[in-house]
Write a protein that holds these residues in place. Structure first.
Motif, PDB file in Angstrom:
ATOM      1  N   ASP A  38       0.803  -1.218   0.000  1.00 49.23           N
ATOM      2  CA  ASP A  38       0.000   0.000   0.000  1.00 49.23           C
ATOM      3  C   ASP A  38       0.840   1.273   0.000  1.00 49.23           C
ATOM      4  O   ASP A  38       0.348   2.336   0.326  1.00 49.23           O
ATOM      5  CB  ASP A  38      -0.930   0.007   1.235  1.00 49.23           C
ATOM      6  N   ASP A  86      -6.848   7.587   3.449  1.00 47.85           N
ATOM      7  CA  ASP A  86      -8.293   7.827   3.474  1.00 47.85           C
ATOM      8  C   ASP A  86      -8.647   9.235   3.002  1.00 47.85           C
ATOM      9  O   ASP A  86      -9.811   9.614   2.971  1.00 47.85           O
ATOM     10  CB  ASP A  86      -8.856   7.576   4.872  1.00 47.85           C
ATOM     11  N   ASP A  88      -9.061  11.861   0.029  1.00 45.62           N
ATOM     12  CA  ASP A  88      -9.260  11.812  -1.418  1.00 45.62           C
ATOM     13  C   ASP A  88      -8.509  12.947  -2.099  1.00 45.62           C
ATOM     14  O   ASP A  88      -8.848  14.118  -1.945  1.00 45.62           O
ATOM     15  CB  ASP A  88     -10.755  11.909  -1.755  1.00 45.62           C
ATOM     16  N   THR A  92      -4.610   9.320  -4.491  1.00 43.40           N
ATOM     17  CA  THR A  92      -5.494   8.216  -4.096  1.00 43.40           C
ATOM     18  C   THR A  92      -6.389   7.801  -5.258  1.00 43.40           C
ATOM     19  O   THR A  92      -6.675   6.619  -5.419  1.00 43.40           O
ATOM     20  CB  THR A  92      -6.334   8.564  -2.851  1.00 43.40           C
ATOM     21  N   ILE A  93      -6.793   8.751  -6.086  1.00 38.56           N
ATOM     22  CA  ILE A  93      -7.613   8.393  -7.250  1.00 38.56           C
ATOM     23  C   ILE A  93      -6.775   7.629  -8.266  1.00 38.56           C
ATOM     24  O   ILE A  93      -7.234   6.634  -8.829  1.00 38.56           O
ATOM     25  CB  ILE A  93      -8.270   9.640  -7.870  1.00 38.56           C
ATOM     26  N   THR A  95      -4.278   5.750  -7.633  1.00 35.33           N
ATOM     27  CA  THR A  95      -4.104   4.414  -7.069  1.00 35.33           C
ATOM     28  C   THR A  95      -5.383   3.596  -7.233  1.00 35.33           C
ATOM     29  O   THR A  95      -5.333   2.423  -7.611  1.00 35.33           O
ATOM     30  CB  THR A  95      -3.722   4.519  -5.578  1.00 35.33           C
ATOM     31  N   GLU A  96      -6.515   4.228  -6.967  1.00 35.28           N
ATOM     32  CA  GLU A  96      -7.812   3.561  -7.078  1.00 35.28           C
ATOM     33  C   GLU A  96      -8.072   3.046  -8.490  1.00 35.28           C
ATOM     34  O   GLU A  96      -8.541   1.930  -8.675  1.00 35.28           O
ATOM     35  CB  GLU A  96      -8.898   4.557  -6.665  1.00 35.28           C
ATOM     36  N   GLU A  98      -5.744   2.584 -10.744  1.00 34.84           N
ATOM     37  CA  GLU A  98      -4.536   1.884 -11.168  1.00 34.84           C
ATOM     38  C   GLU A  98      -3.876   2.519 -12.388  1.00 34.84           C
ATOM     39  O   GLU A  98      -3.522   1.859 -13.358  1.00 34.84           O
ATOM     40  CB  GLU A  98      -4.816   0.402 -11.409  1.00 34.84           C
ATOM     41  N   ARG A 129     -13.600  10.560 -11.824  1.00 35.22           N
ATOM     42  CA  ARG A 129     -13.468  10.491 -10.365  1.00 35.22           C
ATOM     43  C   ARG A 129     -13.015  11.833  -9.793  1.00 35.22           C
ATOM     44  O   ARG A 129     -13.491  12.253  -8.747  1.00 35.22           O
ATOM     45  CB  ARG A 129     -12.487   9.391  -9.954  1.00 35.22           C
TER      46      ARG A 129
END
Length: 171
Positions: A38, A86, A88, A92-93, A95-96, A98, A129
Protein backbone atom coordinates in the motif's frame (compact mmCIF):
# COMPACT_ATOMS: atom_id res chain seq x y z
CA UNK A 1 -3.77 1.32 -26.84
CA UNK A 2 -1.53 2.59 -24.05
CA UNK A 3 -2.06 6.27 -23.43
CA UNK A 4 0.04 8.99 -21.86
CA UNK A 5 -1.51 12.11 -20.35
CA UNK A 6 -0.32 15.25 -18.64
CA UNK A 7 -2.55 17.18 -16.30
CA UNK A 8 -2.17 20.00 -13.82
CA UNK A 9 -3.78 20.90 -10.52
CA UNK A 10 -3.38 24.15 -8.56
CA UNK A 11 -0.51 23.89 -6.08
CA UNK A 12 -2.82 24.11 -3.06
CA UNK A 13 -4.91 21.16 -4.30
CA UNK A 14 -2.21 18.61 -3.50
CA UNK A 15 -1.12 17.77 0.07
CA UNK A 16 2.55 18.72 -0.42
CA UNK A 17 1.47 22.10 -1.79
CA UNK A 18 1.49 23.58 1.72
CA UNK A 19 5.28 23.98 1.38
CA UNK A 20 4.78 26.85 -1.06
CA UNK A 21 3.22 29.00 1.68
CA UNK A 22 6.61 29.25 3.42
CA UNK A 23 8.97 28.48 0.53
CA UNK A 24 7.42 29.86 -2.67
CA UNK A 25 10.54 29.38 -4.80
CA UNK A 26 11.08 25.65 -4.23
CA UNK A 27 10.36 22.87 -6.66
CA UNK A 28 9.07 19.51 -5.44
CA UNK A 29 9.48 16.38 -7.53
CA UNK A 30 7.90 13.06 -6.60
CA UNK A 31 10.38 10.18 -6.83
CA UNK A 32 9.06 7.43 -9.06
CA UNK A 33 9.60 3.96 -7.64
CA UNK A 34 7.97 0.57 -8.01
CA UNK A 35 5.11 0.47 -5.48
CA UNK A 36 5.11 -2.21 -2.80
CA UNK A 37 1.88 -3.16 -1.03
CA UNK A 38 0.00 0.00 0.00
CA UNK A 39 2.99 2.35 -0.38
CA UNK A 40 2.19 5.24 -2.72
CA UNK A 41 5.19 7.30 -3.96
CA UNK A 42 6.89 7.59 -0.57
CA UNK A 43 9.84 9.79 -1.60
CA UNK A 44 10.14 13.27 -3.04
CA UNK A 45 12.90 15.79 -3.73
CA UNK A 46 12.88 19.48 -2.78
CA UNK A 47 15.07 21.94 -4.65
CA UNK A 48 15.60 25.67 -4.23
CA UNK A 49 16.02 26.11 -0.47
CA UNK A 50 18.39 25.43 2.40
CA UNK A 51 18.10 22.56 4.85
CA UNK A 52 17.06 24.71 7.82
CA UNK A 53 13.47 23.96 8.80
CA UNK A 54 12.70 22.16 5.54
CA UNK A 55 10.55 19.58 7.34
CA UNK A 56 8.57 22.25 9.20
CA UNK A 57 7.83 24.08 5.92
CA UNK A 58 5.43 21.25 5.12
CA UNK A 59 2.59 22.33 7.36
CA UNK A 60 -0.08 19.91 8.47
CA UNK A 61 -2.43 18.72 5.77
CA UNK A 62 -5.14 16.05 6.12
CA UNK A 63 -3.59 14.12 3.21
CA UNK A 64 -0.23 13.69 4.97
CA UNK A 65 0.49 11.64 8.09
CA UNK A 66 4.23 12.32 8.39
CA UNK A 67 7.14 13.89 6.48
CA UNK A 68 10.79 13.48 7.40
CA UNK A 69 14.12 14.43 5.87
CA UNK A 70 16.07 11.37 4.69
CA UNK A 71 19.14 12.72 2.92
CA UNK A 72 20.64 15.60 0.97
CA UNK A 73 22.76 15.80 -2.14
CA UNK A 74 24.30 19.24 -2.61
CA UNK A 75 21.30 21.60 -2.50
CA UNK A 76 18.61 18.95 -3.07
CA UNK A 77 16.77 17.23 -0.22
CA UNK A 78 15.18 13.80 -0.24
CA UNK A 79 12.16 13.47 2.03
CA UNK A 80 9.86 10.59 2.84
CA UNK A 81 6.12 11.06 3.14
CA UNK A 82 3.51 8.82 4.64
CA UNK A 83 0.20 9.63 2.97
CA UNK A 84 -3.19 9.48 4.66
CA UNK A 85 -4.78 6.92 2.36
CA UNK A 86 -8.29 7.83 3.47
CA UNK A 87 -7.89 11.38 2.10
CA UNK A 88 -9.26 11.81 -1.42
CA UNK A 89 -6.73 13.54 -3.63
CA UNK A 90 -5.09 13.00 -7.02
CA UNK A 91 -2.76 10.24 -5.78
CA UNK A 92 -5.49 8.22 -4.10
CA UNK A 93 -7.61 8.39 -7.25
CA UNK A 94 -4.66 7.35 -9.42
CA UNK A 95 -4.10 4.41 -7.07
CA UNK A 96 -7.81 3.56 -7.08
CA UNK A 97 -8.02 3.45 -10.88
CA UNK A 98 -4.54 1.88 -11.17
CA UNK A 99 -2.99 4.59 -13.35
CA UNK A 100 0.72 4.99 -12.54
CA UNK A 101 2.53 8.30 -12.25
CA UNK A 102 5.48 8.63 -14.62
CA UNK A 103 6.54 12.04 -13.32
CA UNK A 104 5.14 14.70 -10.99
CA UNK A 105 6.54 18.14 -10.25
CA UNK A 106 5.16 20.91 -8.08
CA UNK A 107 5.81 24.64 -8.01
CA UNK A 108 4.00 27.47 -6.26
CA UNK A 109 1.78 27.79 -9.37
CA UNK A 110 0.73 24.19 -10.00
CA UNK A 111 1.47 20.51 -9.88
CA UNK A 112 2.13 18.79 -13.21
CA UNK A 113 1.57 15.04 -13.45
CA UNK A 114 2.59 12.76 -16.33
CA UNK A 115 0.67 9.50 -16.18
CA UNK A 116 0.37 6.35 -18.29
CA UNK A 117 -2.67 4.14 -18.66
CA UNK A 118 -3.44 0.92 -20.50
CA UNK A 119 -5.93 2.80 -22.67
CA UNK A 120 -7.82 6.10 -22.92
CA UNK A 121 -10.80 4.78 -20.98
CA UNK A 122 -8.61 4.56 -17.85
CA UNK A 123 -7.77 8.26 -18.24
CA UNK A 124 -11.49 9.01 -18.63
CA UNK A 125 -12.28 7.10 -15.43
CA UNK A 126 -9.59 9.08 -13.61
CA UNK A 127 -10.99 12.39 -14.89
CA UNK A 128 -14.54 11.40 -13.92
CA UNK A 129 -13.47 10.49 -10.36
CA UNK A 130 -11.67 13.84 -10.01
CA UNK A 131 -14.82 15.68 -11.13
CA UNK A 132 -16.94 13.67 -8.67
CA UNK A 133 -14.62 14.77 -5.84
CA UNK A 134 -14.33 18.39 -7.06
CA UNK A 135 -10.60 18.09 -7.71
CA UNK A 136 -9.85 20.75 -10.35
CA UNK A 137 -7.59 19.00 -12.85
CA UNK A 138 -6.73 20.41 -16.26
CA UNK A 139 -5.75 17.94 -18.96
CA UNK A 140 -2.93 19.51 -20.99
CA UNK A 141 -1.77 16.56 -23.13
CA UNK A 142 -3.23 13.24 -24.23
CA UNK A 143 -1.53 10.96 -26.74
CA UNK A 144 -0.70 7.37 -27.57
CA UNK A 145 2.35 5.87 -25.91
CA UNK A 146 5.53 7.23 -27.44
CA UNK A 147 8.78 5.29 -27.76
CA UNK A 148 11.68 5.90 -25.43
CA UNK A 149 13.96 8.54 -26.93
CA UNK A 150 16.98 6.97 -28.54
CA UNK A 151 18.47 10.01 -30.20
CA UNK A 152 17.67 8.59 -33.65
CA UNK A 153 14.20 10.04 -34.09
CA UNK A 154 13.56 11.57 -37.46
CA UNK A 155 12.56 15.20 -37.69
CA UNK A 156 9.59 16.47 -39.65
CA UNK A 157 10.18 17.47 -43.20
CA UNK A 158 9.76 21.15 -44.01
CA UNK A 159 6.46 20.37 -45.75
CA UNK A 160 5.17 18.41 -42.72
CA UNK A 161 6.20 21.22 -40.35
CA UNK A 162 4.48 23.80 -42.56
CA UNK A 163 1.28 21.70 -42.67
CA UNK A 164 1.22 21.36 -38.89
CA UNK A 165 1.75 25.09 -38.33
CA UNK A 166 -0.99 25.92 -40.84
CA UNK A 167 -3.40 23.45 -39.21
CA UNK A 168 -2.65 24.88 -35.77
CA UNK A 169 -3.15 28.47 -36.91
CA UNK A 170 -6.51 27.61 -38.51
CA UNK A 171 -7.71 25.87 -35.36
Amino acid sequence: MATEATFTVPSDQFPLGTVFNQLPNVTVELERIIPAQDVVIPYFWVRGTGVDDIESAFTKHPGVKEIRLIDSVEDEYLLRVEWALDYDDVLTILTEVEVPVVKATGTNQQWTFDIRADDRSDIAVFQRRCRELDIPITLTELHALTPVESGTETALTDTQQEALVLAYERG
